[in-house]
Design a protein around this motif. Structure first.
Motif, PDB file in Angstrom:
ATOM      1  N   THR A 188       0.841  -1.196   0.000  1.00 49.14           N
ATOM      2  CA  THR A 188       0.000   0.000   0.000  1.00 49.14           C
ATOM      3  C   THR A 188       0.879   1.251   0.000  1.00 49.14           C
ATOM      4  N   ARG A 189       0.263   2.369  -0.312  1.00 48.39           N
ATOM      5  CA  ARG A 189       0.955   3.649  -0.169  1.00 48.39           C
ATOM      6  C   ARG A 189       1.134   3.944   1.320  1.00 48.39           C
ATOM      7  N   SER A 190       2.323   4.334   1.696  1.00 50.37           N
ATOM      8  CA  SER A 190       2.559   4.672   3.107  1.00 50.37           C
ATOM      9  C   SER A 190       1.657   5.820   3.546  1.00 50.37           C
ATOM     10  N   ALA A 191       1.400   6.760   2.625  1.00 55.17           N
ATOM     11  CA  ALA A 191       0.574   7.922   2.952  1.00 55.17           C
ATOM     12  C   ALA A 191      -0.874   7.556   3.226  1.00 55.17           C
ATOM     13  N   LEU A 192      -1.247   6.319   2.901  1.00 59.84           N
ATOM     14  CA  LEU A 192      -2.612   5.881   3.178  1.00 59.84           C
ATOM     15  C   LEU A 192      -2.873   5.805   4.681  1.00 59.84           C
ATOM     16  N   LYS A 250       7.905   5.276   0.563  1.00 58.49           N
ATOM     17  CA  LYS A 250       6.605   5.604  -0.018  1.00 58.49           C
ATOM     18  C   LYS A 250       5.634   4.435  -0.028  1.00 58.49           C
ATOM     19  N   VAL A 251       6.152   3.207   0.211  1.00 59.46           N
ATOM     20  CA  VAL A 251       5.268   2.046   0.205  1.00 59.46           C
ATOM     21  C   VAL A 251       5.399   1.268   1.505  1.00 59.46           C
ATOM     22  N   LYS A 252       4.349   0.532   1.815  1.00 58.92           N
ATOM     23  CA  LYS A 252       4.311  -0.290   3.022  1.00 58.92           C
ATOM     24  C   LYS A 252       3.840  -1.686   2.635  1.00 58.92           C
ATOM     25  N   VAL A 253       4.552  -2.715   3.091  1.00 56.74           N
ATOM     26  CA  VAL A 253       4.159  -4.095   2.845  1.00 56.74           C
ATOM     27  C   VAL A 253       3.407  -4.597   4.076  1.00 56.74           C
ATOM     28  N   LEU A 254       2.146  -4.997   3.881  1.00 57.58           N
ATOM     29  CA  LEU A 254       1.289  -5.349   5.022  1.00 57.58           C
ATOM     30  C   LEU A 254       1.254  -6.842   5.332  1.00 57.58           C
ATOM     31  N   LEU A 282       3.412   5.143  -6.728  1.00 58.62           N
ATOM     32  CA  LEU A 282       4.359   6.157  -6.256  1.00 58.62           C
ATOM     33  C   LEU A 282       3.872   7.565  -6.585  1.00 58.62           C
ATOM     34  N   GLY A 283       3.060   7.661  -7.644  1.00 57.50           N
ATOM     35  CA  GLY A 283       2.491   8.954  -8.017  1.00 57.50           C
ATOM     36  C   GLY A 283       1.136   9.211  -7.381  1.00 57.50           C
ATOM     37  N   ASN A 284       0.745   8.325  -6.438  1.00 55.06           N
ATOM     38  CA  ASN A 284      -0.503   8.482  -5.676  1.00 55.06           C
ATOM     39  C   ASN A 284      -1.774   8.300  -6.509  1.00 55.06           C
ATOM     40  N   SER A 285      -1.669   7.621  -7.655  1.00 53.43           N
ATOM     41  CA  SER A 285      -2.853   7.394  -8.481  1.00 53.43           C
ATOM     42  C   SER A 285      -3.649   6.180  -8.024  1.00 53.43           C
ATOM     43  N   ILE A 286      -2.983   5.181  -7.433  1.00 49.78           N
ATOM     44  CA  ILE A 286      -3.660   4.021  -6.850  1.00 49.78           C
ATOM     45  C   ILE A 286      -3.151   3.831  -5.432  1.00 49.78           C
ATOM     46  N   ASP A 287      -3.890   3.046  -4.647  1.00 52.66           N
ATOM     47  CA  ASP A 287      -3.585   2.932  -3.222  1.00 52.66           C
ATOM     48  C   ASP A 287      -2.956   1.609  -2.793  1.00 52.66           C
ATOM     49  N   ALA A 288      -3.152   0.562  -3.583  1.00 55.64           N
ATOM     50  CA  ALA A 288      -2.672  -0.752  -3.150  1.00 55.64           C
ATOM     51  C   ALA A 288      -2.458  -1.654  -4.351  1.00 55.64           C
TER      52      ALA A 288
END
Length: 328
Positions: free
Chosen positions: A134-138, A221-225, A199-205
Motif C-alpha cells: 500500500t501507499r505509506s501515505a494511506l 513511499k510504500v508499506k508491505v502489510l 508512487l504517483g498516488n494514483s492508486i492505493d494498493a
C-alpha cells in the motif's frame, strides 16, 4: 501376403527408428542458434528481470544467445499465442504463469489457443508468495488497519494489478472477498507501471511479488502489510503472513513456468528442462535472481509440470467461479 505385411512392418520400423534418431540428434545439438523466450510482461517488470537472469545463465550453458522478447498484454494471451504459432523446434519458449497455462480458459469464453493442445510443458522454474503493498501515505500500518479503512471508504480507493484476470488481480479479489470490502480495480500491462502510479498516488494498493516492494521500500513511499504462504520471507522478516494477520484463506501466489509449442520433439523438451534445472542450481544465478526476492526453485520435469497443470486447472476453475470473474 505375409511377405508384403512383413515388408510394411520393416518399413514402418525403419521410419520410426529414423525419426527417433533425428529427434535424438536434434536434442544432442540443441541449440545451435539463438533461443527466444517470450515474456508476457514489459521490460523492467519482475518477471522480465527473472527472465533476463535465466536467459543469461542458459546462454552460458548453451553457448548461444538467449533473446528476451517482451509481448505484454491480454493477460499473457499475446505472448502465449505467439509461441503456439512458432515452429515446434524448441527455439521459441514461453515464460508464463497460471494465467497462460490454466486460468484464461475460465476467464474468457473464446481463446485463440488451447494450452492443453497447443503448448508442451517444459518445467515450472520458480514459485513465490506475493505481498500486499500500500501507499505509506494511506496511513494503514497493518493489514487490520487497511481492511478497516476499506470497509469504511473502499469506494474512494483503488488497487492496481498486472492485468485483468491475472494472478495479481485474482489475489486481490481473494483478499476483498475474505475481508469483506470493496475497491476499484485498475488493470495495467505489468506491475512496473502499476508501481509507478502508486508512487504517483494514483492508486492505493496492489498485490505483487516481493521484488516490486523491496526495490521501493527505501523510498519510504510504500508499506508491505502481509505475505502469502505458510512462513515469512527471509527478505521481509518483519512482514507477517496473511494467516498471522488474521486472514488464512487468502490465496496470493504465483509460479513461472516454461513451455514450447506442441509437437516439439520430446528429447529437445527434456534437454531444455534439464538445462533449466542446471541454471536453477547455479549459485550466482540464485544469489542474484532468486534468493533476494523470496522465490523458491522448482525445476520439475515436463511430466510433473503437466500433472500440476491438470490439478491447477481444477483449482483455478473453481476459484474463478467462486469469485465470479469473467473478462468478456
Amino acid at each position: 501376403m505375409w511377405g508384403q505385411v512383413n515388408g510394411m512392418l520393416k518399413c514402418a520400423l525403419v521410419a520410426a527408428f529414423g525419426i527417433l534418431s533425428i529427434t535424438n540428434s536434434s536434442a544432442q545439438t540443441f541449440p545451435n542458434k539463438p533461443v527466444r523466450i517470450m515474456v508476457p510482461y514489459p521490460a523492467g517488470a519482475p518477471v522480465d528481470n527473472f527472465a533476463r537472469g535465466l536467459g543469461e545463465t542458459l546462454g552460458a550453458i548453451w553457448k548461444q544467445p538467449v533473446i528476451i522478447d517482451n509481448r505484454p498484454g491480454a493477460n499473457e494471451i499475446i505472448a502465449a499465442q505467439a509461441v503456439t504459432k512458432s515452429p515446434a523446434d524448441g527455439y521459441t519458449l514461453l515464460l508464463g504463469s497460471e494465467a497462460a497455462f490454466t486460468q484464461n480458459a475460465f476467464l474468457y469464453s473464446k481463446m485463440p489457443y488451447d494450452a492443453d493442445k497447443d503448448l508442451a510443458p517444459v518445467t515450472r522454474a520458480v514459485y513465490f508468495n506475493m505481498v500486499l503493498i500500500t501507499r505509506s501515505a494511506l496511513g494503514t500500518p497493518t493489514l487490520k488497519d487497511f481492511v478497516s479503512l476499506m470497509k469504511k471508504e473502499g469506494n474512494k480507493h483503488s488497487y492496481g494489478s498486472a492485468g485483468a484476470g491475472g494472478t495479481t488481480h485474482l489475489a486481490m479479489e481473494s483478499i476483498k472477498k475474505e475481508a469483506g470490502f470493496d475497491m476499484l480495480h485498475v488493470p495495467y500491462k505489468g506491475i512496473a507501471p502499476a508501481m509507478q502510479d502508486m508512487l504517483g498516488n494514483s492508486i492505493d494498493a496492489m498485490i505483487a511479488g516481493a521484488t516490486a516492494a523491496i526495490s521501493q521500500m527505501p523510498t519510504g513511499k510504500v508499506k508491505v502489510l502481509a505475505i502469502a504462504g505458510t512462513k515469512r520471507a527471509k527478505s521481509l522478516p518483519d512482514v507477517p503472513t496473511f494467516a498471522e494477520a488474521g486472514y488464512p484463506k487468502v490465496v496470493a501466489n504465483l509460479y513461472l513456468g516454461l513451455a514450447a509449442p506442441a509437437g516439439t520433439p520430446k528429447p529437445v523438451v527434456d534437454k531444455i528442462a534439464a538445462d533449466i534445472r542446471k541454471a536453477l542450481a547455479d549459485k550466482a544465478f540464485l544469489e542474484k535472481n532468486v534468493e533476494p526476492y523470496g522465490y523458491e526453485t522448482i525445476g520439475d520435469t515436463p511430466e510433473q509440470f503437466l500433472a500440476y497443470m491438470k490439478q491447477d486447472k481444477e483449482v483455478s476453475g473453481r476459484r474463478i467461479k467462486e469469485l465470479g470473474i469473467k473478462l468478456d
